[in-house]
Design an enzyme around this catalytic site. Structure first.
Site, mmCIF file in Angstrom:
data_model
loop_
_atom_site.group_PDB
_atom_site.id
_atom_site.type_symbol
_atom_site.label_atom_id
_atom_site.label_comp_id
_atom_site.label_asym_id
_atom_site.label_seq_id
_atom_site.Cartn_x
_atom_site.Cartn_y
_atom_site.Cartn_z
ATOM 1 N N SER A 159 3.374 -2.637 -12.093
ATOM 2 C CA SER A 159 2.147 -2.461 -12.885
ATOM 3 C C SER A 159 1.368 -3.756 -13.099
ATOM 4 O O SER A 159 0.749 -3.947 -14.151
ATOM 5 C CB SER A 159 2.466 -1.792 -14.230
ATOM 6 O OG SER A 159 3.030 -0.508 -14.024
ATOM 7 N N GLY A 215 1.358 -2.816 -6.288
ATOM 8 C CA GLY A 215 1.186 -1.508 -5.676
ATOM 9 C C GLY A 215 -0.225 -0.986 -5.887
ATOM 10 O O GLY A 215 -1.168 -1.353 -5.185
ATOM 11 N N GLY A 216 -0.388 -0.135 -6.891
ATOM 12 C CA GLY A 216 -1.651 0.567 -7.123
ATOM 13 C C GLY A 216 -2.878 -0.327 -7.139
ATOM 14 O O GLY A 216 -3.921 0.024 -6.568
ATOM 15 N N TRP A 274 0.816 -1.228 0.000
ATOM 16 C CA TRP A 274 0.000 0.000 0.000
ATOM 17 C C TRP A 274 0.845 1.272 0.000
ATOM 18 O O TRP A 274 0.311 2.362 -0.131
ATOM 19 C CB TRP A 274 -0.957 -0.019 1.203
ATOM 20 C CG TRP A 274 -2.226 -0.765 0.895
ATOM 21 C CD1 TRP A 274 -2.418 -1.708 -0.072
ATOM 22 C CD2 TRP A 274 -3.495 -0.607 1.546
ATOM 23 N NE1 TRP A 274 -3.713 -2.154 -0.066
ATOM 24 C CE2 TRP A 274 -4.394 -1.493 0.923
ATOM 25 C CE3 TRP A 274 -3.955 0.184 2.600
ATOM 26 C CZ2 TRP A 274 -5.737 -1.608 1.312
ATOM 27 C CZ3 TRP A 274 -5.281 0.071 2.991
ATOM 28 C CH2 TRP A 274 -6.169 -0.806 2.355
ATOM 29 N N GLU A 300 11.381 -6.214 -9.150
ATOM 30 C CA GLU A 300 10.563 -5.069 -9.548
ATOM 31 C C GLU A 300 11.400 -4.110 -10.386
ATOM 32 O O GLU A 300 12.130 -3.274 -9.834
ATOM 33 C CB GLU A 300 10.041 -4.330 -8.312
ATOM 34 C CG GLU A 300 9.158 -5.183 -7.415
ATOM 35 C CD GLU A 300 8.272 -4.318 -6.533
ATOM 36 O OE1 GLU A 300 7.052 -4.461 -6.635
ATOM 37 O OE2 GLU A 300 8.798 -3.489 -5.778
ATOM 38 N N HIS A 355 12.773 -2.126 -0.913
ATOM 39 C CA HIS A 355 12.002 -1.634 -2.058
ATOM 40 C C HIS A 355 12.794 -0.520 -2.748
ATOM 41 O O HIS A 355 13.474 0.265 -2.089
ATOM 42 C CB HIS A 355 10.638 -1.117 -1.588
ATOM 43 C CG HIS A 355 9.697 -0.882 -2.724
ATOM 44 N ND1 HIS A 355 9.804 0.213 -3.541
ATOM 45 C CD2 HIS A 355 8.670 -1.622 -3.207
ATOM 46 C CE1 HIS A 355 8.865 0.148 -4.481
ATOM 47 N NE2 HIS A 355 8.160 -0.963 -4.301
HETATM 48 P P1 13P Z 1 2.681 -0.752 -8.990
HETATM 49 O O1 13P Z 1 1.948 -2.077 -8.970
HETATM 50 O O2 13P Z 1 1.835 0.417 -8.594
HETATM 51 O O3 13P Z 1 3.427 -0.561 -10.271
HETATM 52 O O4 13P Z 1 3.802 -0.835 -7.834
HETATM 53 C C1 13P Z 1 4.640 -1.939 -7.805
HETATM 54 C C2 13P Z 1 5.399 -1.912 -6.534
HETATM 55 O O5 13P Z 1 6.273 -1.084 -6.346
HETATM 56 C C3 13P Z 1 5.035 -2.872 -5.499
HETATM 57 O O6 13P Z 1 5.963 -2.911 -4.468
#
Ligand code: 13P
Length: 255
Positions: free
Chosen positions: A207, A228-229, A11, A162, A93
């Site tokens: 993403s 993430g999002g 989050w 990532e 991260h």
């Molecule tokens: P998004 O899924 O928003 O691209 O973020 C990925 C992320 O950094 C998860 O730790």
């Protein structure tokens, strides 16, 4: 043999009391999909309430200090995360490597502290666009993995790949690029841990959405996702859990 998929929401700096209903909805959906391990890493301020809003569900943090206690203003140690009810933590991260200048050795120390305390731990790695364009992605990430991996009990360790350029941009690494990188990470894990390295789950992040999750989960050595999002709302996250459940259907789970 495929590992049980692990789908974790990050989050980041989002989430207040009004969002707890999303935690509850996600936890309920996860309970209905026992073939998938799921969790949410929420802001530290929300951990205890998220645990209460989702009994039995995995709630995690997004960082941990490498020391057990002391004069470290603003930091949170592993015992505090346990105390709040967390059972999982993300370390290294790219956003922390960037804005908090965390180096591989810091990430490794955090991972060792977290694992020592019994927290499931996700170590993140990933290259910038400049590094990928220079053809150095595999070498760079392999070196990151080598230097960030904990030298401790790894039963609860996962690694998340990532690519920085895919985070929050809507751009996703191609299945071929993901396969190449996850194979390279697996090789480093086996070099570090021997056969046990084959049981460390490697998550993809960047993403990930309901619309692309099935394709990503079909890639060899993709054992889950760090999202993430699309983890902020149950309506967006649950389709990713569904894709993970479909990917493992019929495949014996060993993790
Ligand atoms: P998004 O899924 O928003 O691209 O973020 C990925 C992320 O950094 C998860 O730790």
């Amino acid at each position: 043999m495929p590992l049980k998929k692990f789908v974790v929401g990050n989050w980041k700096m989002h989430g207040v009391a009004a969002d707890l209903e999303q935690v509850t909805a996600i936890a309920e959906a996860a309970a209905e999909r026992p073939g998938v391990d799921a969790g949410l890493c929420v802001p530290a301020t929300l951990i205890e309430r998220a645990v209460r809003a989702a009994p039995g569900f995995t709630i995690g943090a997004q960082d941990v200090h490498h020391l057990e206690k002391g004069a470290h203003t603003g930091d949170v140690c592993a015992a505090m995360l346990h105390d709040a009810g967390a059972s999982l933590v993300i370390v290294g991260h790219s956003e922390r490597r960037d804005s908090h200048r965390e180096r591989d050795e810091d990430v490794r120390a955090k991972a060792e502290a977290a694992l020592r305390s019994g927290l499931a731990t996700i170590v993140c790695v990933g290259e910038s666009l400049a590094v990928r364009d220079a053809g150095e992605a595999v070498a760079t990430v392999s070196a990151q993995v080598d230097a960030s991996l904990p030298r401790s009990d790894i039963a609860k360790l996962s690694v998340a790949y990532e690519p920085i350029w895919a985070i929050g941009t809507g751009k996703v690494a191609s299945p071929d690029d993901i396969e190449e990188m996850h194979a390279a990470i697996r090789e480093r894990l086996v070099a570090a841990y021997g056969e046990a390295g084959r049981h460390v789950r490697i998550l993809y992040g960047g993403s990930v959405k309901g619309s692309n999750a099935a394709e990503i989960f079909a890639v060899p050595d993709v054992d889950g996702a760090l999202v993430g999002g699309a983890s902020l709302k149950a309506a967006d996250f649950v389709p990713i859990l569904d894709a993970a459940a479909a990917a493992v259907e019929g495949a014996p789970a060993i993790a």
